[in-house]
Design a protein around this motif. Structure first.
Motif, short mmCIF file in Angstrom:
data_model
loop_
_atom_site.label_atom_id
_atom_site.label_comp_id
_atom_site.label_asym_id
_atom_site.label_seq_id
_atom_site.Cartn_x
_atom_site.Cartn_y
_atom_site.Cartn_z
N ILE A 153 -7.44 12.09 -7.80
CA ILE A 153 -7.35 10.75 -8.37
C ILE A 153 -8.75 10.19 -8.66
CG2 ILE A 153 -7.16 9.65 -6.08
CD1 ILE A 153 -4.99 8.04 -8.37
N VAL A 154 -8.89 9.59 -9.85
CA VAL A 154 -10.17 8.99 -10.24
C VAL A 154 -10.08 7.47 -10.12
CG1 VAL A 154 -11.84 8.71 -12.10
CG2 VAL A 154 -10.61 10.87 -11.85
N ASP A 155 -9.06 6.91 -10.74
CA ASP A 155 -8.84 5.48 -10.58
C ASP A 155 -7.35 5.16 -10.67
OD1 ASP A 155 -8.15 5.14 -13.33
OD2 ASP A 155 -10.27 5.09 -13.82
N PHE A 156 -7.03 3.96 -10.20
CA PHE A 156 -5.63 3.60 -10.03
C PHE A 156 -5.51 2.10 -10.24
CE2 PHE A 156 -1.97 3.01 -6.92
CZ PHE A 156 -1.05 3.72 -7.67
N SER A 157 -4.61 1.71 -11.12
CA SER A 157 -4.45 0.29 -11.43
C SER A 157 -2.99 -0.07 -11.23
CB SER A 157 -4.87 0.06 -12.88
OG SER A 157 -4.76 -1.28 -13.19
N LEU A 158 -2.74 -0.97 -10.30
CA LEU A 158 -1.38 -1.21 -9.85
C LEU A 158 -1.00 -2.67 -10.03
CD1 LEU A 158 1.05 -0.15 -8.10
CD2 LEU A 158 -0.36 -0.53 -6.10
N ASP A 159 0.12 -2.92 -10.69
CA ASP A 159 0.64 -4.28 -10.84
C ASP A 159 1.91 -4.41 -9.99
OD1 ASP A 159 -1.27 -5.14 -12.65
OD2 ASP A 159 -0.16 -4.35 -14.36
N TYR A 160 1.90 -5.40 -9.11
CA TYR A 160 3.08 -5.67 -8.30
C TYR A 160 3.94 -6.69 -9.03
CZ TYR A 160 0.64 -3.40 -4.41
OH TYR A 160 0.00 -2.50 -3.60
N GLY A 197 0.82 -1.21 0.00
CA GLY A 197 0.00 0.00 0.00
C GLY A 197 0.85 1.26 0.00
N THR A 214 -5.23 3.06 -0.24
CA THR A 214 -4.61 1.92 -0.93
C THR A 214 -4.03 0.93 0.08
OG1 THR A 214 -4.06 3.35 -2.79
CG2 THR A 214 -2.91 1.25 -2.69
N ASP A 254 -2.13 -7.79 -8.34
CA ASP A 254 -2.52 -6.44 -8.75
C ASP A 254 -3.70 -5.94 -7.94
OD1 ASP A 254 -4.81 -7.54 -9.85
OD2 ASP A 254 -4.11 -7.39 -11.90
N LEU A 255 -3.92 -4.65 -8.08
CA LEU A 255 -4.92 -3.96 -7.29
C LEU A 255 -5.49 -2.86 -8.18
CD1 LEU A 255 -4.61 -3.52 -3.68
CD2 LEU A 255 -4.64 -1.32 -4.75
N ARG A 256 -6.80 -2.83 -8.27
CA ARG A 256 -7.43 -1.82 -9.13
C ARG A 256 -8.45 -1.07 -8.30
NH1 ARG A 256 -10.32 1.11 -11.61
NH2 ARG A 256 -10.56 1.40 -13.83
N VAL A 257 -8.36 0.23 -8.27
CA VAL A 257 -9.21 1.04 -7.40
C VAL A 257 -9.99 2.09 -8.17
CG1 VAL A 257 -9.27 2.39 -5.27
CG2 VAL A 257 -7.28 0.99 -5.77
N ASP A 258 -11.27 2.24 -7.86
CA ASP A 258 -12.04 3.39 -8.31
C ASP A 258 -12.31 4.26 -7.10
OD1 ASP A 258 -12.21 2.62 -10.96
OD2 ASP A 258 -14.04 1.46 -10.66
N TYR A 259 -11.87 5.50 -7.18
CA TYR A 259 -12.15 6.45 -6.09
C TYR A 259 -13.47 7.13 -6.42
CZ TYR A 259 -7.44 5.67 -4.43
OH TYR A 259 -6.30 5.08 -3.95
N ASP A 301 -5.33 -2.84 0.44
CA ASP A 301 -4.37 -3.92 0.22
C ASP A 301 -4.32 -4.81 1.47
OD1 ASP A 301 -2.35 -5.42 -1.01
OD2 ASP A 301 -0.75 -4.13 -0.26
N GLU A 331 1.18 6.91 -6.42
CA GLU A 331 0.02 7.77 -6.66
C GLU A 331 0.37 9.24 -6.36
OE1 GLU A 331 -3.44 5.98 -4.77
OE2 GLU A 331 -4.26 8.00 -4.54
N GLY A 386 -5.10 9.19 -1.13
CA GLY A 386 -5.48 7.90 -1.69
C GLY A 386 -4.54 6.78 -1.28
#
Lengths: 146, 165
Positions: free
Chosen positions: A89-96, A63, B61, B86-91, B65, A70, B57
């Motif tokens: 921020i509207v949306d966030f797409s995260l790949d680990y 996180g 997150t 992975d992690l996908r977020v809509d705020y 998570d 972010e 945010g």
């Protein structure tokens, strides 16, 4: 806390964004730093035990890696586009991709892929040892106007 | 409470060893094998927008998570530490300052290799979410989890229906 607008305005004029980062409590909490190289900016999350999630590995909390990326993206937009307020921020797409090891600094760089008048799409890469060995990649949309 | 609910105990012990969760003040509100709710208190230190006092945010997150990751532990038949893929977020809307934030997580599919989770972040009303999130976790096998870590999280709990094969 209305003076953040003034801090931002002054930063856009002087091109010195340290006071902006200093005014954001979350940036101070995780210890975000940045350095400018001409038009490029590299963000840095210095090694800090308080950012560790899993203590056995140890690894930086996923996180925190996400939060750092972010926030880097929002600051990158501030610096590049002279926005009058914090981008939202509207949306966030995260790949680990691999564990971000504790005991090491983490870095991030951002790229604005598309920017309309109201929304910007930013790609963020984070790494520790080598730029092309990313620990995480992310994509985010931000609203620019308040 | 945690004595007659092993899920609560496991969740609490897991969160208690995650340093950054302690820094943020994250606690377990409710836990079962089906769902999990974490609570994050409001703090000026978490603010991302000094103009509005809205928290960053990134704090959310971390909450999401952690909520999804802890849910994975309670959804699996044996203790297994699973890294986030992975992690996908809509705020959906800004969190209201000065109020705690909750993350309600569930694991909606546990497969052989991957655990699929989702989570709703709200401030008291799940129909008015602050954020929605989906996250996937890779199963790397319980043998990959360091035994001392396993001991901390599992504590004296026995996993139900497993034990004897």
């Amino acid at each position: 806390m209305t003076d953040f607008t003034d801090i931002l305005k002054t930063a856009h004029q002087t091109r010195d964004y340290d006071p902006v980062v200093g005014a954001i409590p979350y940036a101070n909490l995780i210890g975000l730093e940045f350095q400018r190289f001409g038009n490029d900016v590299i963000f840095k999350l210095p090694n800090n035990e308080d950012n560790v999630g899993n203590p056995i590995l140890p690894a930086v909390h996923g996180g925190v890696v996400g939060g750092f990326m972010e926030l880097s993206a929002a600051l990158h937009l501030l610096m590049m586009l002279d926005t009058p307020a914090m981008p939202k921020i509207v949306d966030f797409s995260l790949d680990y991709l691999r564990a971000a090891r504790g005991g090491k600094d983490t870095f991030a760089e951002c790229q604005v892929i598309r920017q309309g008048s109201r929304v910007a799409n930013v790609i963020i890469n984070a790494w520790q040892n080598k730029r092309d060995e990313a620990v995480a990649t992310a994509r985010a949309h931000f609203l620019l106007a308040p | 409470m945690s004595e007659n609910n092993p899920y609560q105990g496991r969740a609490e012990r897991f969160i208690s060893v995650l340093r950054h969760c302690q820094v943020l003040g994250i606690t377990v509100k409710e836990a079962s094998d089906k769902a999990l709710t974490l609570e994050l208190p409001y703090s000026e230190q978490h603010v991302g927008n000094p103009m509005s006092g809205v928290i960053h945010g990134g704090v959310i997150t971390t909450l999401m998570d952690t909520a999804c990751g802890t849910m994975v532990i309670n959804a699996l038949p044996e203790f297994e530490l699973c890294p986030t893929l992975d992690l996908r977020v809509d705020y959906v809307r800004a969190a209201e300052p000065h109020k705690p934030i909750y993350a309600l997580a569930e694991a909606y599919r546990v497969s052989r290799n991957v655990v699929f989770t989702r989570c709703t972040v709200h401030q008291g009303d799940t129909n008015e979410p602050v954020a929605n999130c989906v996250a996937t976790f890779m199963r790397i096998g319980s043998h990959m989890t360091p035994p001392d870590f396993q001991k901390i999280v599992v504590g004296d709990d026995t996993y139900p229906e497993q034990g004897e094969k």
